[in-house]
Design an enzyme around this catalytic site. Sequence first.
Site, PDB file in Angstrom:
ATOM      1  NE  ARG A 139       1.118  11.884   7.350  1.00  0.00           N
ATOM      2  CZ  ARG A 139       1.612  13.074   7.652  1.00  0.00           C
ATOM      3  NH1 ARG A 139       0.814  14.010   8.055  1.00  0.00           N
ATOM      4  NH2 ARG A 139       2.892  13.300   7.550  1.00  0.00           N
TER       5      ARG A 139
ATOM      6  NE  ARG B  22      -7.268   4.198   5.699  1.00  0.00           N
ATOM      7  CZ  ARG B  22      -6.715   5.293   6.206  1.00  0.00           C
ATOM      8  NH1 ARG B  22      -7.099   5.753   7.364  1.00  0.00           N
ATOM      9  NH2 ARG B  22      -5.762   5.925   5.554  1.00  0.00           N
TER      10      ARG B  22
ATOM     11  CE  LYS C 282      -1.674   1.506   4.056  1.00  0.00           C
ATOM     12  NZ  LYS C 282      -1.281   2.893   4.375  1.00  0.00           N
ATOM     13  CG  ASN C 283       2.354   2.604   3.516  1.00  0.00           C
ATOM     14  OD1 ASN C 283       1.206   2.941   3.235  1.00  0.00           O
ATOM     15  ND2 ASN C 283       2.746   2.339   4.743  1.00  0.00           N
TER      16      ASN C 283
ATOM     17  CB  CYS D 196      -5.332  10.179  11.468  1.00  0.00           C
ATOM     18  SG  CYS D 196      -3.691   9.633  11.811  1.00  0.00           S
TER      19      CYS D 196
ATOM     20  CG  ASP E  95       3.405   1.243   9.405  1.00  0.00           C
ATOM     21  OD1 ASP E  95       3.580   1.525   8.210  1.00  0.00           O
ATOM     22  OD2 ASP E  95       3.161   2.094  10.286  1.00  0.00           O
TER      23      ASP E  95
ATOM     24  CB  ILE F 168       7.536   6.432  14.390  1.00  0.00           C
ATOM     25  CG1 ILE F 168       8.727   5.482  14.218  1.00  0.00           C
ATOM     26  CG2 ILE F 168       7.195   7.193  13.117  1.00  0.00           C
ATOM     27  CD1 ILE F 168       9.995   6.145  13.707  1.00  0.00           C
TER      28      ILE F 168
ATOM     29  NE  ARG G 125      -0.173  10.136  10.144  1.00  0.00           N
ATOM     30  CZ  ARG G 125      -0.568   9.120   9.385  1.00  0.00           C
ATOM     31  NH1 ARG G 125      -1.783   8.661   9.480  1.00  0.00           N
ATOM     32  NH2 ARG G 125       0.252   8.589   8.516  1.00  0.00           N
ATOM     33  N   PRO G 126       1.683  16.364  11.076  1.00  0.00           N
ATOM     34  CG  PRO G 126       3.521  17.424  12.016  1.00  0.00           C
ATOM     35  CD  PRO G 126       2.593  16.258  12.207  1.00  0.00           C
TER      36      PRO G 126
ATOM     37  CG  ASP H 182       6.512  20.450  10.156  1.00  0.00           C
ATOM     38  OD1 ASP H 182       5.996  19.304  10.077  1.00  0.00           O
ATOM     39  OD2 ASP H 182       7.441  20.705  10.928  1.00  0.00           O
TER      40      ASP H 182
END
Length: 428
Positions: free
Chosen positions: A102, A408, A27-28, A126, A316, A338, A131-132, A134
């Site tokens: 995101r 998901r 997925k990622n 979330c 994860d 993390i 979860r910025p 920047d």
Amino acid sequence: MKICMIEKIKVYGRQKVNGKVRISGAKNAALPLLAAALLSSDGLHLKNVPPLTDITTMLALLENLGITYQVSKDSPYAHSVKLKTDALENFTAPYEIVKKMRASVLVLGPLLSRFGHCRVSLPGGCAIGVRPIDLHLKGMEALGATTELRDGYVHASAPNGLRGAEFTFPIVTVTGTENVMMAAALADGTTVLKNAAQEPEVVDLANCLNKMGADISGHGTDIITIQGVTSLHSSEHTVVPDRIEAGTYAIAAGITGGRVDLLGGDFGKLLPAFLDKMELAGLVFSPIDDGLRVESSGKILPLDVDTEPFPGYPTDLQAQCMAMLCFADGDSHIRENIWENRFMHVAELMRMGADISVSGTQAYVKGVKRLAAAPVMATDLRASFSLVLAALAADGDTLIDRAYHLDRGYCCVREKFADCGVEMERIK
Ligand code: EPZ
């Protein structure tokens, strides 16, 4: 690609996993690869795309931007997606889509780089943290873009195009690295990204971009160099296998005292720290054709786990490991380094009788002999699977609510477990 949203899943207890699981595309990796299609004017063809709701969300976002696509079902676990990218007409990633996922922010770099401007909704928080983005924006600014936050959106522009630059990420960010790498692909000059993410999914994206005509080197290390080129063309790319799905089913064998053959990738290379840790916990690994055999030694030994960026232990796979450690012969310690709030599964596991205490981003798990079924609720993608794992080993049948989180990131869970002699029921 229509995928039904399950609300609940009933998992029968005291089962033993014993069989083979074909691991799907990651997925990622698929998410940034889909965004990378925006960089090419003559499309992109992706194979081994996992049929997941997050993929459907990303395809909806790309369609909103003017991309059209065709999906063909190569197998129940792998789709091919052909994307046409010559008629882009919109440069806004709307809140309605971004708030669901995101990773939508990954269209920022490609749109900015190819068209010189875009408007991307801020992702919003979330379950696992604020979860910025920047660092994504700082990276774009290093390449000469201007970014402005207004009414919940990032307005980014680079009217004179992006220029190569040197940029050091203050902390490792996976999609931040991917976003800036994609922006740099069409920038004028050389970009050097330092403290870059080294995840296999970042490497897979760089490999695909190079096939599309980009000039990227160093991917897989913490320094990635991108020589900007004037345009990218279409290519065909097969998505790397999902190491997190593979690790999740490895833990299923461990927690149920069973055995599973993980098929479809070199999981030793994709999961170095994870395999080391799981061996300490009592799992036995042996390479087989096209994959890896995972066998329980019959014991679950306690662990001390720190989640780290690749090649460290993956965050994860933290929730799934915790579920197994609930049954360990002794006390375990997990530090989530993390994400600031990735212990949402703890309260649910405790409803099943787990003995866990949390202090900030550290969890202490006292092994117990048994867990018992209880109505529980999934809160985020990986937490939802940790409840499935605990339920497989628990006494009784567990009903997991909001099980749509599973869809998901994990395709065909019931079918893949059925191939391992494990029963569960989806309740709409
Ligand atoms: C990716 O998320 C993965 N998602 C996540 O997987 C994974 O947990 C995470 O990397 C870490 O490995 C995708 O690849 C689509 P980060 P990402 O940017 O890129 C902070 C799953 O279950 N940060 O590496 O969003 C951030 O708050 C998901 O599949 C900033 O402060 O994560 C976090 O504490 C969950 N500013 C840390 O860095 C930024 O601009 C790492 O985040 C960006 C990140």
